[in-house]
Design an enzyme around this catalytic site. Sequence first.
Site, PDB file in Angstrom:
ATOM      1  N   ASP A 159       7.320   6.770 -11.129  1.00  0.00           N
ATOM      2  CA  ASP A 159       8.099   7.423 -10.074  1.00  0.00           C
ATOM      3  C   ASP A 159       9.079   8.460 -10.626  1.00  0.00           C
ATOM      4  O   ASP A 159       9.545   9.323  -9.899  1.00  0.00           O
ATOM      5  CB  ASP A 159       8.935   6.367  -9.329  1.00  0.00           C
ATOM      6  CG  ASP A 159       8.201   5.772  -8.142  1.00  0.00           C
ATOM      7  OD1 ASP A 159       7.529   6.531  -7.428  1.00  0.00           O
ATOM      8  OD2 ASP A 159       8.320   4.551  -7.937  1.00  0.00           O
ATOM      9  N   LYS A 194      -2.186   5.001  -1.603  1.00  0.00           N
ATOM     10  CA  LYS A 194      -2.167   5.151  -3.064  1.00  0.00           C
ATOM     11  C   LYS A 194      -3.400   4.483  -3.684  1.00  0.00           C
ATOM     12  O   LYS A 194      -3.986   4.999  -4.635  1.00  0.00           O
ATOM     13  CB  LYS A 194      -0.885   4.541  -3.646  1.00  0.00           C
ATOM     14  CG  LYS A 194       0.343   5.401  -3.390  1.00  0.00           C
ATOM     15  CD  LYS A 194       1.647   4.699  -3.710  1.00  0.00           C
ATOM     16  CE  LYS A 194       2.828   5.578  -3.317  1.00  0.00           C
ATOM     17  NZ  LYS A 194       4.113   4.899  -3.367  1.00  0.00           N
ATOM     18  N   GLN A 196       7.492  -0.402  -5.159  1.00  0.00           N
ATOM     19  CA  GLN A 196       7.510   0.307  -3.884  1.00  0.00           C
ATOM     20  C   GLN A 196       8.846   0.099  -3.164  1.00  0.00           C
ATOM     21  O   GLN A 196       9.320  -1.035  -3.036  1.00  0.00           O
ATOM     22  CB  GLN A 196       6.335  -0.181  -3.013  1.00  0.00           C
ATOM     23  CG  GLN A 196       6.146   0.568  -1.723  1.00  0.00           C
ATOM     24  CD  GLN A 196       5.656   2.011  -1.905  1.00  0.00           C
ATOM     25  OE1 GLN A 196       5.020   2.344  -2.906  1.00  0.00           O
ATOM     26  NE2 GLN A 196       5.958   2.858  -0.957  1.00  0.00           N
TER      27      GLN A 196
HETATM   28  N1  GUN Z   1       8.652   4.575  -0.875  1.00  0.00           N
HETATM   29  C1  GUN Z   1       8.466   5.755  -0.241  1.00  0.00           C
HETATM   30  N2  GUN Z   1       8.147   6.714  -1.124  1.00  0.00           N
HETATM   31  C2  GUN Z   1       8.137   6.134  -2.359  1.00  0.00           C
HETATM   32  C3  GUN Z   1       7.878   6.608  -3.664  1.00  0.00           C
HETATM   33  O1  GUN Z   1       7.591   7.787  -3.905  1.00  0.00           O
HETATM   34  N3  GUN Z   1       7.980   5.680  -4.662  1.00  0.00           N
HETATM   35  C4  GUN Z   1       8.305   4.386  -4.417  1.00  0.00           C
HETATM   36  N4  GUN Z   1       8.405   3.557  -5.455  1.00  0.00           N
HETATM   37  N5  GUN Z   1       8.556   3.919  -3.205  1.00  0.00           N
HETATM   38  C5  GUN Z   1       8.475   4.783  -2.182  1.00  0.00           C
END
Ligand code: GUN
Length: 264
Positions: A112, A45, A89
């Site tokens: 998200d 990311k 996360q």
């Molecule tokens: N962990 C795995 N995929 C995601 C996601 O799309 N968002 C978040 N916050 N955590 C994750």
Amino acid sequence: MEIKEYVLSRKKKLFETIKVMKTKPHLAILQVNDDDATNAYIKGKMKDADELGVLVTHLKLPVETKECEILKVVESLNNDDEIHGFIVQLPLPKHVDSEKIRVAINPKKDVDGFHPLSTLKACTPRGILDYLKHLKVDLVGKNAVIIGRSFIVGRPMAKLLIDESANVTVLHSKTKREDMYNFLEMADIVVVAVGQKWLLNDDHTFKETAIIIDVGLSRVDGVLYGDVQPGRNVFLQTPVPGGVGLLTRLALFENLVEIMKNEI
Ligand code: GUN
């Protein structure tokens, strides 16, 4: 168009959009877990953010941080005018109630799209739906089978596909094996998000016209696997790695820019 090319072309468009924005988007990432998968997701990311011209503040808390301390950080991010959106996360450590954290995030900053009041689509389902639309897949009256009922993928995916007038069935860990075979045989679209190496394999029969979207990612002896054994005899099967993960990462930044547009 393959997923990689598709993501690249959308990323270029997003880069152009961000380039002319007066205020650079600023994303915060709150990390509590310190496992390899979490670190790898965040690294990806941050790389995307850098390429897109998005500012990132990465807050990494010790794994043993108490739930109330995490909530305090969430609250400070909610109130920080410099931060346009943030993510916590997942997964969080076992001693933390993810549900409490999920609803503590200001829906207006919830990149998200996990908050019940969020107007944004959750990133992975959004990425998948945009890709299906790009492929001009007609979803009306089609049998969509989702395996996995998580808040991150299964549930929001079901909602989006219902909104597209597909016939949606959500299977999960309590589904009988025999029933799963039957549902899969009838499926036009399969979205599988379990995290179990090759859960779907030679034992399963699919329509030759089926589209299989593989959201799974598991590491066995250092090698990454999807939930679906490669080489199914179907119209389209997304690869792992280099498939849905790229769609999710793109959707995150598209959501962030959408938040900023909503503010204006
Ligand atoms: N962990 C795995 N995929 C995601 C996601 O799309 N968002 C978040 N916050 N955590 C994750």
